[in-house]
Design a protein around this motif. Structure first.
Motif, PDB file in Angstrom:
ATOM      1  N   MET A 131       0.811  -1.209   0.000  1.00 59.45           N
ATOM      2  CA  MET A 131       0.000   0.000   0.000  1.00 59.45           C
ATOM      3  C   MET A 131       0.851   1.268   0.000  1.00 59.45           C
ATOM      4  SD  MET A 131      -3.090   0.808   2.564  1.00 59.45           S
ATOM      5  CE  MET A 131      -4.470   1.693   1.934  1.00 59.45           C
ATOM      6  N   PHE A 132       1.941   1.237   0.744  1.00 55.52           N
ATOM      7  CA  PHE A 132       2.748   2.447   0.911  1.00 55.52           C
ATOM      8  C   PHE A 132       4.155   2.332   0.321  1.00 55.52           C
ATOM      9  CE2 PHE A 132      -0.306   2.627   4.520  1.00 55.52           C
ATOM     10  CZ  PHE A 132      -1.023   3.711   4.063  1.00 55.52           C
ATOM     11  N   ASP A 133       4.406   1.241  -0.383  1.00 57.77           N
ATOM     12  CA  ASP A 133       5.700   1.043  -1.035  1.00 57.77           C
ATOM     13  C   ASP A 133       6.848   1.172  -0.028  1.00 57.77           C
ATOM     14  OD1 ASP A 133       7.318   0.424  -3.208  1.00 57.77           O
ATOM     15  OD2 ASP A 133       7.589   2.532  -3.757  1.00 57.77           O
ATOM     16  N   LEU A 134       6.726   0.419   1.076  1.00 58.68           N
ATOM     17  CA  LEU A 134       7.728   0.436   2.140  1.00 58.68           C
ATOM     18  C   LEU A 134       8.484  -0.883   2.164  1.00 58.68           C
ATOM     19  CD1 LEU A 134       5.470   1.831   5.022  1.00 58.68           C
ATOM     20  CD2 LEU A 134       7.093   3.131   3.625  1.00 58.68           C
ATOM     21  N   ASN A 135       9.692  -0.861   2.713  1.00 62.25           N
ATOM     22  CA  ASN A 135      10.402  -2.120   2.917  1.00 62.25           C
ATOM     23  C   ASN A 135      10.028  -2.670   4.295  1.00 62.25           C
ATOM     24  OD1 ASN A 135      12.209  -1.079   4.962  1.00 62.25           O
ATOM     25  ND2 ASN A 135      13.431  -0.164   3.319  1.00 62.25           N
ATOM     26  N   GLU A 136      10.490  -3.873   4.596  1.00 56.57           N
ATOM     27  CA  GLU A 136      10.069  -4.523   5.841  1.00 56.57           C
ATOM     28  C   GLU A 136      10.532  -3.766   7.084  1.00 56.57           C
ATOM     29  OE1 GLU A 136       9.935  -8.952   7.849  1.00 56.57           O
ATOM     30  OE2 GLU A 136      10.306  -8.775   5.691  1.00 56.57           O
ATOM     31  N   ALA A 137      11.726  -3.209   7.056  1.00 59.96           N
ATOM     32  CA  ALA A 137      12.221  -2.436   8.205  1.00 59.96           C
ATOM     33  C   ALA A 137      11.354  -1.194   8.433  1.00 59.96           C
ATOM     34  CB  ALA A 137      13.681  -2.029   7.993  1.00 59.96           C
TER      35      ALA A 137
END
Length: 161
Positions: free
Chosen positions: A68-74
């Motif tokens: 949804m927010f184009d984030l990585n796992e960290a």
């Protein structure tokens, strides 16, 4: 720190964006983070509604926030930590749904409801408290009851339940 979160979730911004993915290119960094925190907080509230936030639910939550927010796992891990802090200080779901209503259109809010059902159905059971949270969130999103039910049925079909 608490003041920071209160300011972050305050609804004093007039920017709108109807993209499925929010990035710093399209909205201010503060607004983007506010949307991420409010959305994640809703998912966490639902995940904890049955007092059992199991690994399958956590995996689904991470996947949804990543996409949804184009984030990585960290970044998602940090988002979850901050959202949990905000939840501890919140007084109602309205604090979070108001942010989403301000920035998401009806179709995007419907997608959130679908993903909430996806999270709930990770264990293939629907707890009455989980359903209550989704109903409340759906009402706060100004979605009709039939939309909430349609989202639930759509996800059940997708998951083969």
């Amino acid at each position: 720190m608490l003041q920071f979160f209160r300011e972050l979730l305050s609804t004093n911004t007039n920017q709108e964006n109807n993209n499925q993915h929010y990035s710093s290119d399209s909205v201010s960094e503060n607004t983007e983070r506010k949307i991420q925190l409010a959305t994640c907080a809703l998912f966490l509230e639902v995940a904890h509604a049955d007092d059992n936030f199991d690994p399958a639910e956590q995996d689904i939550l991470i996947s949804i926030m990543t996409k949804m927010f184009d984030l990585n796992e960290a970044e998602v891990d940090e988002l979850i930590k901050q959202s949990n802090e905000i939840i501890r200080e919140s007084v109602s779901l309205y604090e979070f749904t108001d942010v989403i209503n301000e920035h998401f259109d009806k179709d995007e809010r419907y997608e959130i409801i679908k993903n909430l059902w996806r999270l709930i159905l990770a264990d293939e059971k629907i707890n009455k408290y989980e359903e209550h949270f989704v109903r409340t969130i759906s009402n706060n999103f100004h979605l009709e009851h039939k939309d909430m039910i349609a989202a639930k049925l759509e996800i059940k079909e997708d998951l083969g339940l």
